[in-house]
Design a protein around this motif. Structure first.
Motif, PDB file in Angstrom:
ATOM      1  N   ARG A 177       2.149   6.467  -7.188  1.00 25.53           N
ATOM      2  CA  ARG A 177       1.229   7.526  -7.622  1.00 25.53           C
ATOM      3  C   ARG A 177       1.911   8.895  -7.571  1.00 25.53           C
ATOM      4  NH1 ARG A 177      -3.925   5.079  -4.579  1.00 25.53           N
ATOM      5  NH2 ARG A 177      -4.768   3.911  -6.335  1.00 25.53           N
ATOM      6  N   GLN A 178       2.674   9.117  -6.503  1.00 26.26           N
ATOM      7  CA  GLN A 178       3.361  10.395  -6.361  1.00 26.26           C
ATOM      8  C   GLN A 178       4.416  10.564  -7.455  1.00 26.26           C
ATOM      9  OE1 GLN A 178       5.220  10.972  -2.556  1.00 26.26           O
ATOM     10  NE2 GLN A 178       6.071  12.954  -3.120  1.00 26.26           N
ATOM     11  N   LEU A 179       5.239   9.550  -7.654  1.00 26.62           N
ATOM     12  CA  LEU A 179       6.298   9.623  -8.657  1.00 26.62           C
ATOM     13  C   LEU A 179       5.719   9.800 -10.057  1.00 26.62           C
ATOM     14  CD1 LEU A 179       9.362   9.332  -9.339  1.00 26.62           C
ATOM     15  CD2 LEU A 179       8.889   6.918  -9.720  1.00 26.62           C
ATOM     16  N   LEU A 180       4.711   9.018 -10.391  1.00 24.99           N
ATOM     17  CA  LEU A 180       4.125   9.100 -11.729  1.00 24.99           C
ATOM     18  C   LEU A 180       3.341  10.395 -11.917  1.00 24.99           C
ATOM     19  CD1 LEU A 180       2.987   5.398 -12.116  1.00 24.99           C
ATOM     20  CD2 LEU A 180       4.995   6.490 -13.139  1.00 24.99           C
ATOM     21  N   GLY A 181       2.771  10.914 -10.844  1.00 22.59           N
ATOM     22  CA  GLY A 181       2.023  12.158 -10.934  1.00 22.59           C
ATOM     23  C   GLY A 181       2.899  13.369 -11.187  1.00 22.59           C
ATOM     24  N   GLU A 182       4.146  13.309 -10.741  1.00 20.14           N
ATOM     25  CA  GLU A 182       5.065  14.436 -10.923  1.00 20.14           C
ATOM     26  C   GLU A 182       5.526  14.586 -12.368  1.00 20.14           C
ATOM     27  OE1 GLU A 182       8.199  13.718  -8.126  1.00 20.14           O
ATOM     28  OE2 GLU A 182       6.893  14.073  -6.410  1.00 20.14           O
ATOM     29  N   ARG A 183       5.524  13.502 -13.099  1.00 24.36           N
ATOM     30  CA  ARG A 183       5.940  13.494 -14.508  1.00 24.36           C
ATOM     31  C   ARG A 183       7.342  14.066 -14.742  1.00 24.36           C
ATOM     32  NH1 ARG A 183       1.475  12.060 -17.629  1.00 24.36           N
ATOM     33  NH2 ARG A 183      -0.489  12.391 -16.572  1.00 24.36           N
ATOM     34  N   SER A 184       8.194  13.932 -13.739  1.00 25.62           N
ATOM     35  CA  SER A 184       9.575  14.402 -13.886  1.00 25.62           C
ATOM     36  C   SER A 184      10.567  13.309 -13.478  1.00 25.62           C
ATOM     37  CB  SER A 184       9.792  15.662 -13.041  1.00 25.62           C
ATOM     38  OG  SER A 184       9.563  15.375 -11.676  1.00 25.62           O
ATOM     39  N   TRP A 185      10.220  12.064 -13.750  1.00 27.99           N
ATOM     40  CA  TRP A 185      11.024  10.935 -13.341  1.00 27.99           C
ATOM     41  C   TRP A 185      12.106  10.639 -14.371  1.00 27.99           C
ATOM     42  CZ3 TRP A 185       8.984   8.954 -17.594  1.00 27.99           C
ATOM     43  CH2 TRP A 185       7.636   9.102 -17.842  1.00 27.99           C
ATOM     44  N   THR A 186      13.117   9.953 -13.877  1.00 29.17           N
ATOM     45  CA  THR A 186      14.197   9.510 -14.769  1.00 29.17           C
ATOM     46  C   THR A 186      13.940   8.048 -15.133  1.00 29.17           C
ATOM     47  OG1 THR A 186      15.585   8.673 -12.978  1.00 29.17           O
ATOM     48  CG2 THR A 186      15.823  11.018 -13.544  1.00 29.17           C
ATOM     49  N   PRO A 187      14.584   7.561 -16.188  1.00 28.05           N
ATOM     50  CA  PRO A 187      14.435   6.135 -16.515  1.00 28.05           C
ATOM     51  C   PRO A 187      14.861   5.231 -15.358  1.00 28.05           C
ATOM     52  CG  PRO A 187      15.374   7.302 -18.372  1.00 28.05           C
ATOM     53  CD  PRO A 187      15.322   8.285 -17.224  1.00 28.05           C
ATOM     54  N   GLY A 188      15.877   5.637 -14.623  1.00 29.03           N
ATOM     55  CA  GLY A 188      16.314   4.839 -13.470  1.00 29.03           C
ATOM     56  C   GLY A 188      15.256   4.762 -12.387  1.00 29.03           C
ATOM     57  N   GLU A 189      14.557   5.886 -12.142  1.00 26.30           N
ATOM     58  CA  GLU A 189      13.494   5.889 -11.140  1.00 26.30           C
ATOM     59  C   GLU A 189      12.341   4.993 -11.575  1.00 26.30           C
ATOM     60  OE1 GLU A 189      13.729  10.270  -9.051  1.00 26.30           O
ATOM     61  OE2 GLU A 189      12.947  10.139 -11.109  1.00 26.30           O
ATOM     62  N   LEU A 190      12.006   5.043 -12.850  1.00 27.10           N
ATOM     63  CA  LEU A 190      10.935   4.175 -13.353  1.00 27.10           C
ATOM     64  C   LEU A 190      11.318   2.703 -13.259  1.00 27.10           C
ATOM     65  CD1 LEU A 190       9.472   5.963 -16.494  1.00 27.10           C
ATOM     66  CD2 LEU A 190       8.412   5.617 -14.268  1.00 27.10           C
ATOM     67  N   ALA A 212       0.837  -1.208   0.000  1.00 26.64           N
ATOM     68  CA  ALA A 212       0.000   0.000   0.000  1.00 26.64           C
ATOM     69  C   ALA A 212       0.870   1.256   0.000  1.00 26.64           C
ATOM     70  CB  ALA A 212      -0.941  -0.002   1.198  1.00 26.64           C
ATOM     71  N   ASP A 213       1.947   1.247   0.786  1.00 22.57           N
ATOM     72  CA  ASP A 213       2.875   2.388   0.803  1.00 22.57           C
ATOM     73  C   ASP A 213       3.524   2.575  -0.556  1.00 22.57           C
ATOM     74  OD1 ASP A 213       2.300   2.728   3.494  1.00 22.57           O
ATOM     75  OD2 ASP A 213       4.147   1.756   4.190  1.00 22.57           O
ATOM     76  N   LEU A 214       3.897   1.477  -1.188  1.00 21.37           N
ATOM     77  CA  LEU A 214       4.535   1.543  -2.493  1.00 21.37           C
ATOM     78  C   LEU A 214       3.573   2.082  -3.553  1.00 21.37           C
ATOM     79  CD1 LEU A 214       7.092   1.047  -4.096  1.00 21.37           C
ATOM     80  CD2 LEU A 214       6.389  -1.328  -4.378  1.00 21.37           C
ATOM     81  N   ILE A 215       2.311   1.735  -3.449  1.00 26.13           N
ATOM     82  CA  ILE A 215       1.308   2.281  -4.374  1.00 26.13           C
ATOM     83  C   ILE A 215       1.261   3.804  -4.238  1.00 26.13           C
ATOM     84  CG2 ILE A 215      -1.178   2.432  -4.825  1.00 26.13           C
ATOM     85  CD1 ILE A 215      -1.268  -0.607  -4.129  1.00 26.13           C
TER      86      ILE A 215
END
Length: 120
Positions: free
Chosen positions: A53-66, A46-49
């Motif tokens: 959501r936070q990481l994907l919502g920011e739309r400023s992730w790196t390929p490594g983060e994904l 649940a925490d990971l979800i």
């Protein structure tokens, strides 16, 4: 509850990666440890979800983060799937066949409905 004739799939594997099972009535020490571990695994998922959501919502992730997110989500999904398999296997036949009150069709016959909050 397990009967002595039902093997419980435990939320961990043996050193060789094979599944571990427990024959018990579901009230012993190992059962309680397994229950706690399952709850921790579900809580971590649940925490990971929320993190996803936070990481994907920011739309400023790196390929490594994904990539890391995908690895962590996969590991969590494996654990949650194992918990679901274990709990499903421990249901009695009557529990499997009896519909929950939440699952009963509503007045228009469409069946259960999720609240709007479930969709973000």
């Amino acid at each position: 509850m397990n009967t002595m004739g039902t093997a419980r799939l435990l939320p961990w594997t043996g050193p060789d990666g094979k599944p571990c099972f427990l024959l018990s009535d579901g009230t012993g020490y190992v059962s309680r440890i397994a229950d706690r571990m399952e709850e921790e695994q579900l809580g971590s998922a649940a925490d990971l979800i929320d993190e996803a959501r936070q990481l994907l919502g920011e739309r400023s992730w790196t390929p490594g983060e994904l990539h890391l997110l995908a690895v962590e989500l996969t590991a969590a999904l494996v654990q949650v799937h194992r918990v679901a398999e274990s709990r499903g296997a421990r249901l009695t036949e009557a529990e499997r066949e009896a519909p929950d009150a939440d699952e009963a069709p509503d007045a228009d016959g469409d069946g259960p409905r999720l609240p709007a909050e479930a969709f973000g």
